[in-house]
Every structure is written in structure tokens, then in C-alpha cells.
Design an enzyme around this catalytic site. Structure first.
Site, short mmCIF file in Angstrom:
data_model
loop_
_atom_site.label_atom_id
_atom_site.label_comp_id
_atom_site.label_asym_id
_atom_site.label_seq_id
_atom_site.Cartn_x
_atom_site.Cartn_y
_atom_site.Cartn_z
N TYR A 61 0.82 -1.20 0.00
CA TYR A 61 0.00 0.00 0.00
C TYR A 61 0.87 1.26 0.00
O TYR A 61 1.63 1.51 0.94
CB TYR A 61 -0.93 0.02 1.20
CG TYR A 61 -2.02 -1.04 1.19
CD1 TYR A 61 -2.27 -1.79 0.04
CD2 TYR A 61 -2.78 -1.30 2.32
CE1 TYR A 61 -3.26 -2.75 0.03
CE2 TYR A 61 -3.78 -2.26 2.31
CZ TYR A 61 -4.01 -2.99 1.17
OH TYR A 61 -4.98 -3.95 1.16
N GLY B 32 -17.98 -4.05 -7.65
CA GLY B 32 -17.32 -5.18 -8.29
C GLY B 32 -15.86 -4.89 -8.56
O GLY B 32 -15.12 -4.49 -7.66
#
Length: 245
Positions: free
Chosen positions: A37, A216
Site C-alpha cells: 500500500y 465489483g
């Protein structure tokens, strides 16, 4: 509830601290990181979000004991791929602890499957990290039942977590169990990930949902989206009912 720290790389100290304080006020005490990250932010790199979290929040010893800190490892950027070798896992955890300015992780997850994983290498890393007190619990992310079983041939620690993509708009994990043998549905085909919900329940593995309000695989979230009017009406109705009690 878990607060994900994937997108804090370009936030100010004040913004990160506000996010942390708001989470704690809402009763959230579990915070999710990964060595990856921050790599895609300008002037970023591996462990950026972990460093920014530590710099902004500056947890006291008592605050640290009151939260659960989770990080992940296993994805490498250049070239893009996966590395679950002993050396990579141990080095990544050491750098995560340095970046977070902490002595231990509550939970460490293998971020994505390494299809050429050597379970004995993972086991060696987990044993060393546990013995040194650097990691207290272990799990995986985005792994299938068979991939977990392969790891368990050597890893002796319980794999307590599998962090997977799961949401109202990405619910194939549940749909597979409802459409078995129904030829009209693509979810009827049992692939290696089939039965993941049942597998997790049998083996006492907690399924963590990553990006649970994302649309999604698409960018953006479904909350307030004009593409999901019925879903948002249901959510708004549920919130209104709860607030009226």
C-alpha cells in the site's frame, strides 16, 4: 468492522488522524495495512501507507494495545509477481514494523497466492516471526481452499483469516452455493475457489471482505450510485429504521 489504510498515502497528518479517530469513535479497533500500500502514489513506494499511519497517528503504548494491527505481504512490483519465500516474508515484516514504529503485528496475511510457493519456506518464516514475538497470528488473502490446504501441509500455526473480495455487488462466493448444478448460471461451475464459504466455516477461518462497498471490479462505490437505485433505497430504508429505534 475493519478500517482499510490502502488509500492514505497522499493524505495529510490531520486527515489520517481524523480517519483514525472517527473509526475509534465508531467502535472500530481493527486496522488493515499491506507492504504494497502506497507504491503507486507519487513519491511513494512500499510501506508508504504504514509510515504515514505511524507519523500521523503516533500511538501511545496504551493506544497500541487497544487496537488490532494487520498487514500483508507477498506481492512484488518490479516485475509484478508474487514472492512467499522465507527471505521475503521476514524482510517485509521487519520493514513493516519499522515503518509502523511498532514491535509486533497482531495479524500477518499472505496477500495473494504464490503459485510456486514452497510451504516449508512459509512455515520457516512463520515459526521465526512467531518465536520472536513479531507476529501473533497468521492468515491469507485471496486464497482458494486447495491453496490453503497446501500451506497447511507445513505451516503449523492456524490460518485464521482469508481476506477476499466480497460485497453485495460481488457475491459470487455465496451465489456458487445457491446455483450448484443449475445449467443456466455461470456460478454453477465449481472452480478451485468453489465452496470457499463452506470451507472457511468448516475450518474456522474468518472471511474478511476487502473493499465491501466497491462496485465489483470497477472503480467507485455503490453507495449513492445512480446505477444501483434499488440497492440504495434498501440501504437508506434500513438506516432510517435503525435511527428511528
Amino acid at each position: 468492522m475493519i478500517a482499510g489504510m490502502m488509500r492514505i498515502g497522499d493524505k495529510t497528518d490531520a486527515e489520517i488522524r481524523e480517519l483514525y479517530d472517527s473509526a475509534r469513535e465508531a467502535g472500530v479497533s481493527y486496522f488493515d495495512h499491506a507492504d504494497l500500500y502506497g507504491f503507486n502514489f507519487p513519491d511513494g513506494g512500499y510501506h508508504l501507507c504504514e509510515r504515514r499511519f505511524a507519523e500521523a497517528v503516533k500511538l501511545s503504548s496504551s493506544e497500541r494495545e487497544g487496537i488490532v494491527l494487520q498487514s500483508k505481504t507477498g506481492i512484488v512490483e518490479d516485475p509484478w509477481g508474487y514472492d512467499q519465500s522465507y527471505e521475503h516474508i521476514v524482510a517485509s515484516v521487519d520493514e513493516s514494523l519499522k515503518s509502523l514504529n511498532m514491535d509486533y503485528l497482531d495479524v500477518l496475511l499472505l496477500h495473494r497466492p504464490d503459485v510456486l510457493v514452497e510451504p516449508e519456506e512459509v512455515a520457516r518464516a512463520f515459526d521465526e516471526l512467531e518465536a520472536a514475538g513479531k507476529v501473533r497470528a497468521f492468515g491469507v488473502s485471496n486464497h482458494t481452499p486447495r491453496q490453503i490446504d497446501l500451506l497447511k501441509t507445513a505451516v503449523k500455526q492456524p490460518l485464521l483469516v482469508n481476506q477476499v473480495q466480497f460485497s453485495i455487488t460481488h457475491s459470487s462466493l455465496v451465489a456458487q452455493g445457491m446455483t450448484s448444478n443449475m445449467t443456466t448460471s455461470d456460478d454453477a461451475f465449481t472452480r478451485d475457489g468453489g465452496g470457499l464459504v463452506d470451507y472457511a466455516r468448516v475450518n474456522k477461518i474468518t472471511l474478511q471482505a476487502w473493499s465491501p462497498i466497491q462496485i465489483g471490479h470497477e472503480p467507485g462505490i455503490f453507495l449513492g450510485s445512480l446505477d444501483y437505485p434499488e440497492l440504495n433505497a434498501e440501504i437508506e430504508g434500513a438506516v432510517a429504521n435503525r435511527n428511528s429505534r
